[in-house]
Design a protein around this motif. Structure first.
Motif, PDB file in Angstrom:
ATOM      1  N   CYS A 187       0.826  -1.210   0.000  1.00 49.90           N
ATOM      2  CA  CYS A 187       0.000   0.000   0.000  1.00 49.90           C
ATOM      3  C   CYS A 187       0.861   1.261   0.000  1.00 49.90           C
ATOM      4  CB  CYS A 187      -0.931  -0.013   1.208  1.00 49.90           C
ATOM      5  SG  CYS A 187      -1.981   1.454   1.331  1.00 49.90           S
ATOM      6  N   GLN A 243       1.429   4.235  -2.845  1.00 48.77           N
ATOM      7  CA  GLN A 243       1.257   5.636  -2.479  1.00 48.77           C
ATOM      8  C   GLN A 243       2.507   6.451  -2.850  1.00 48.77           C
ATOM      9  OE1 GLN A 243       0.377   6.127   1.676  1.00 48.77           O
ATOM     10  NE2 GLN A 243      -0.123   8.301   1.501  1.00 48.77           N
ATOM     11  N   TRP A 283       2.829   9.501  -5.633  1.00 50.44           N
ATOM     12  CA  TRP A 283       3.374  10.828  -5.289  1.00 50.44           C
ATOM     13  C   TRP A 283       4.519  11.207  -6.231  1.00 50.44           C
ATOM     14  CZ3 TRP A 283       8.409  11.665  -3.471  1.00 50.44           C
ATOM     15  CH2 TRP A 283       8.710  12.993  -3.150  1.00 50.44           C
ATOM     16  N   ARG A 295       3.972   6.479   5.570  1.00 51.55           N
ATOM     17  CA  ARG A 295       2.642   6.695   4.996  1.00 51.55           C
ATOM     18  C   ARG A 295       2.055   8.012   5.486  1.00 51.55           C
ATOM     19  NH1 ARG A 295      -1.952   2.153   5.655  1.00 51.55           N
ATOM     20  NH2 ARG A 295      -1.543   2.590   7.859  1.00 51.55           N
ATOM     21  N   SER A 350       1.010  11.274   3.192  1.00 47.70           N
ATOM     22  CA  SER A 350      -0.338  11.860   3.247  1.00 47.70           C
ATOM     23  C   SER A 350      -0.266  13.360   3.451  1.00 47.70           C
ATOM     24  CB  SER A 350      -1.149  11.209   4.381  1.00 47.70           C
ATOM     25  OG  SER A 350      -1.308   9.821   4.136  1.00 47.70           O
TER      26      SER A 350
END
Length: 718
Positions: free
Chosen positions: A619, A623, A627, A694, A698
Motif C-alpha cells: 500500500c 502511495q 506521489w 505513509r 499523506s
C-alpha cells in the motif's frame, strides 16, 4: 643468405660460367650448403672449383676465404685472402667474415662467456652497484630523484638527449606550462649520505664535472688539471680515465692517452669500452697492429658493436694483410702464403700462421701497451691475472657503506622523527615518509621543510617511493626497518578494526543502499578517507551534528566506491550507504571523531503479522509511486539524476537487515528535516517505518508541492 655471397653466386651461375669453366651444378650445391650452414662442404666445393681453373679467380677466392672463415679454418682462410689480394687490393667490406671469425675465436678461447651472467650482462653492467648512475655509470653526483622514484645524476638527466627514465621509461617533463625549462632539484638526503660515505670519490666526481664544463668551453689545459686532480682522489674511476684519454687525444697527447687506455684495461679487462679507448689511442699513435688486436677484443666482448666492426675491417685491410705479413725473404715457404703489400702485390712470402700466433698470444697482454717495440709505453714484462680471474675479482668489489659511517639518524623523517617508511621525495628535493608528506599536504600545499609550493606535485598525486633510499634502508638498516614496518602494520591493524573503533564523518543524513557523494576538503577528513582506503576497509560512519554530544547517536555506514583528487588537494568521494548503527561511545583520533558502535537490524515477524506487514508494504509503495509520478518533470529529473529511479519492490521484504531499498530512497527524497529522518533511521521495525512514511506521504500530497531545494536533499559538503 649473405648479400655479397648471393651476388657472387649469381654472377658465376649466370654470367661467368662458360668463361671460367665453372660448374653451375656445383655452384647450386654450394648455394644449398650455405643455406644449411655446412661451410666445410662449401669450402671444399670452392676449393675444387679453384683447382680446376688455370688462373685464380679473385671473387671465387674470396668466396672460398669466407667459407673457410665461417668454418673456423683461419689459417687456410688467410691463404685464400692473400691469393685474392695478389689479384687486387682487398677492401674493408670483404673482410667481415674473417673479423667475425677471429672475434668469435678469441671469445671462446678466453672463456669470456663464463665471465658474464646467464643474461649476457657484461662487466660494465656488473660493476654498477647501488650507488651508480645508470646513465653515466659513475657514482651518483648531485643525485636527483624523478617523480617515478628513480635517481640519476642531475647533469645526466638535464642532458638534452635524455627524454625518459632509463628504468621505467617515464617521460621527463623538462618544461612547465609556460614552456620554461624545469631545473631538477638535488635530493638533499641522498646527496648528504653519498658525500659522507664516499667522500673522496664524491669530490672526484665534482671535479670531473667541472672538467667537463671547462672542456666544452675549449679550456683543455684547465680541464686536464681537474681530471688529474680527480684521478688523484679516485684513481680507479674508469669513466674518468676514458674522459682524460679522449682529452689527451684531442690535444694530440697520444702517449698519455695510451697510458690511460692501458690503465682502464687493467682495471676492467672485460670492458669493451676500455679496450675501445685503448684501440683508439693505439691507432692514433700509429700502433696499427696492436690497435687491431684491441678492436678484435672489443668485438669478442661485444659482437654487435657495428661501428667497431667497421673500424676493424678497415684496419684489417691496411694492417692485417699488410704490416703483419710485411715483405721479407724467407726460404722454403709455400707459395700459397703470398700476400698484398700496401703499395702493391707482395713478391715475397710469409706463413699465414704468423697472424694466428700473434692473435693467440694477444690475450696474455690485453692490459699492456704494444710489445716488441723500443718505445713501448708500459712494462711489458709485468704479469697480470687472466681475464676471467680479474673479472670475478672486480665483480665482487662494489661500493659498500663503511660501517663506522652508518648512522640511522641520517635517515630519519623530519616530520615524524622516525626512520623513513616508504620514503618519497618532493620536486624540491626533500624526502619524507609517504604518510607524513600526505598528512602535511592535507593542511598546506607547500614542502614541510623549504615551504616551496608543490601544488602541481600534489595534483598529480605523484607519491612514488624513492627506490634508492628504500634499497639503502633494506640493505643497511634491515632490522630497524623491520621494526618500523612492524609498528606501521600494528597501526594499520588498529585502524582497520571497525568493531573496535569506527571513524565518523559529521555531515549529513545517509541511508542504506543510497548514494552519498561528498566533497572532502578539511584536513582531518582527508586523512580519515585516505586511511579507510589504505586499510582496505573503505568504510566510515556518517552522522549529523549534535550540539551537545558532537554527533548524533545514530548513523549509517558508508562504503567508498571511488575517490577523485582535485589539483588543490580536495577530493570528490563517491560512497553508498551500507548499514545502520547506534553509537555506544564517542572518541577522537588525529583530529577526527570516532565511535564504538553496534549495528542495527530490523526485527523479523511471521505468520499473520507478516501477511499484514506485506499488505502495508504494498500500500505504501503504491502511495509513494503515485506521489513521485505527480511531481513536475524537471523535479523528477533532478531527483533521478542524484538518487536514481524509484527502486522496484523487493520480493522478500524482510530479506535485508534494513528492509526494502525503496523505503530508504523515499526517505532520502522526501522534504523532511534531518531530525525527523534520523528518528526513522533509528527504527528497528519495518511496520513502524512504513507507518511513519505513509503519514508523511499523506501530509505531502495534501499540501502544495514544497520548494525544490527541500525536495533535493543533496548532501554535498562544501
Amino acid at each position: 643468405m649473405d648479400v655479397r655471397l648471393e651476388n657472387h653466386l649469381d654472377y658465376f651461375i649466370h654470367d661467368n660460367t662458360a668463361a671460367a669453366g665453372l660448374s653451375p651444378e656445383m655452384l647450386a650445391v654450394a648455394r644449398e650448403a650455405f643455406r644449411a650452414g655446412d661451410f666445410n662442404l662449401l669450402a671444399e666445393i670452392y676449393g675444387s672449383q679453384l683447382a680446376d681453373l688455370r688462373h685464380p679467380d679473385r671473387s671465387l677466392c674470396l668466396l672460398n676465404a669466407d667459407a673457410l672463415s665461417r668454418a673456423g679454418r683461419i689459417a687456410e682462410a688467410l691463404d685464400s685472402y692473400c691469393t685474392a689480394a695478389n689479384l687486387d687490393r682487398l677492401r674493408p667490406n670483404e673482410l667481415g667474415s674473417l673479423v667475425d671469425c677471429i672475434a668469435h675465436t678469441l671469445r671462446v678461447k678466453e672463456c669470456l662467456k663464463e665471465c658474464t651472467d646467464s643474461n649476457g650482462v657484461s662487466e660494465d653492467e656488473h660493476s654498477l652497484d647501488l650507488f651508480s648512475c645508470r646513465l653515466c655509470k659513475g657514482l651518483l653526483i648531485e643525485p636527483t630523484t624523478l617523480e617515478c622514484g628513480h635517481t640519476f645524476c642531475k647533469p645526466c638527466i638535464e642532458d638534452d638527449g635524455v627524454k625518459e627514465c632509463e628504468f621505467c621509461r617515464y617521460k621527463l617533463n623538462k618544461t612547465n606550462r609556460e614552456l620554461k625549462p624545469i631545473g631538477f632539484k638535488v635530493n638533499v638526503v641522498l646527496s648528504g649520505l653519498l658525500s659522507k660515505w664516499f667522500c673522496a670519490e664524491s669530490e672526484a666526481r665534482r671535479c670531473w664535472l667541472e672538467g667537463d664544463r671547462m672542456r666544452n668551453e675549449q679550456g683543455f689545459i684547465n680541464a686536464l688539471e681537474k681530471y688529474n686532480y680527480a684521478l688523484e682522489k679516485a684513481p680507479f674511476m674508469c669513466g674518468l680515465l676514458a674522459r682524460r684519454a679522449e682529452l689527451h687525444m684531442a690535444m694530440n697527447n697520444f702517449r698519455q692517452a695510451l697510458q690511460d687506455g692501458d690503465a682502464m684495461c687493467r682495471l676492467t679487462p672485460l670492458s669493451p669500452k676500455a679496450h675501445y679507448v685503448k684501440a683508439l689511442a693505439l691507432n692514433k699513435a700509429g700502433y696499427n697492429e696492436e690497435a687491431l688486436q684491441e678492436y678484435l677484443y672489443c668485438l669478442a666482448l661485444k659482437p654487435d658493436w657495428t661501428s667497431v666492426k667497421l673500424e676493424t675491417q678497415k684496419l684489417s685491410d691496411s694492417t692485417m694483410l699488410s704490416e703483419m705479413f710485411s715483405t721479407f725473404k724467407t726460404d722454403g715457404l709455400p707459395t700459397s702464403s703470398l700476400r698484398l703489400h700496401p703499395t702493391g702485390p707482395a713478391s715475397h712470402l710469409k706463413p699465414a700462421s704468423h697472424l694466428l700466433d700473434s692473435l693467440h698470444s694477444t690475450p696474455r697482454r690485453w692490459s699492456h701497451t704494444p710489445t716488441g717495440r723500443r718505445d713501448s709505453l708500459s712494462d711489458t714484462g709485468a704479469e697480470t691475472k687472466s681475464s676471467c680471474e680479474v673479472s670475478k675479482t672486480l665483480a665482487s668489489v662494489r661500493r659498500e657503506v663503511p660501517p663506522q659511517l652508518l648512522d640511522s639518524s641520517d635517515m630519519d623523517c623530519s616530520v615524524c622523527m622516525r626512520l623513513f617508511y616508504e620514503p618519497v621525495t618532493t620536486p624540491c628535493g626533500h624526502t619524507f615518509c609517504m604518510k607524513c608528506l600526505e598528512r602535511c599536504l592535507d593542511h598546506n600545499p607547500n614542502c614541510p621543510l623549504c615551504k616551496e609550493n608543490i601544488t602541481e606535485y600534489l595534483a598529480t598525486r605523484g607519491y612514488h617511493k624513492t627506490l634508492l633510499m628504500e634499497e639503502v634502508l633494506q640493505r643497511y638498516l634491515s632490522e630497524e626497518l623491520a621494526e618500523r614496518s612492524k609498528v606501521y602494520q600494528e597501526e594499520m591493524a588498529e585502524l582497520s578494526n571497525l568493531a573496535q573503533e569506527v571513524p565518523i564523518f559529521i555531515c549529513t543524513m545517509a541511508f542504506p543502499t543510497i548514494p552519498c557523494p561528498l566533497q572532502v576538503f578539511e584536513p582531518c577528513y582527508r586523512l580519515m578517507i585516505r586511511r579507510s582506503m589504505e586499510t582496505g576497509t573503505k568504510q566510515f560512519g556518517m552522522c549529523i551534528a549534535d550540539d551537545i554530544k558532537g554527533f548524533a547517536d545514530y548513523g549509517c555506514m558508508l562504503e567508498v566506491k571511488d575517490v577523485k583528487f582535485q589539483p588543490d588537494g580536495r577530493s570528490v568521494v563517491d560512497t553508498v550507504g551500507v548499514s545502520r548503527f547506534r553509537v555506544l561511545s564517542h572518541g577522537h583520533r588525529d583530529g577526527y571523531n570516532t565511535a564504538k558502535i553496534e549495528h542495527l537490524e530490523d526485527q523479523k515477524v511471521e505468520g499473520e503479522e507478516l501477511a499484514e506487514l506485506q499488505k502495508l508494504h504494498d500500500c505504501v509503495y503504491e502511495q509513494a509511486s503515485t506521489w513521485f509520478t505527480s511531481l513536475k518533470d524537471n523535479m523528477k529529473n533532478q531527483i533521478v539524476s542524484h538518487f536514481g529511479q524509484l527502486p522496484e519492490k523487493d520480493p522478500d521484504i524482510q530479506g535485508g537487515a534494513s528492509g526494502p531499498a525503496w523505503c530508504w530512497w523515499l526517505l532520502a527524497v522526501l522534504p523532511l528535516e534531518k531530525r525527523a529522518q534520523l528518528s526513522i533511521l533509528a527504527m528497528t521495525t519495518l511496520r513502524e517505518r512504513l507507518s511513519t512514511t505513509r503519514r508523511v506521504l499523506s501530509l505531502v500530497t495534501r499540501k502544495h508541492p514544497p520548494p525544490r531545494e527541500r525536495i533535493l536533499h543533496f548532501p554535498l559538503k562544501l
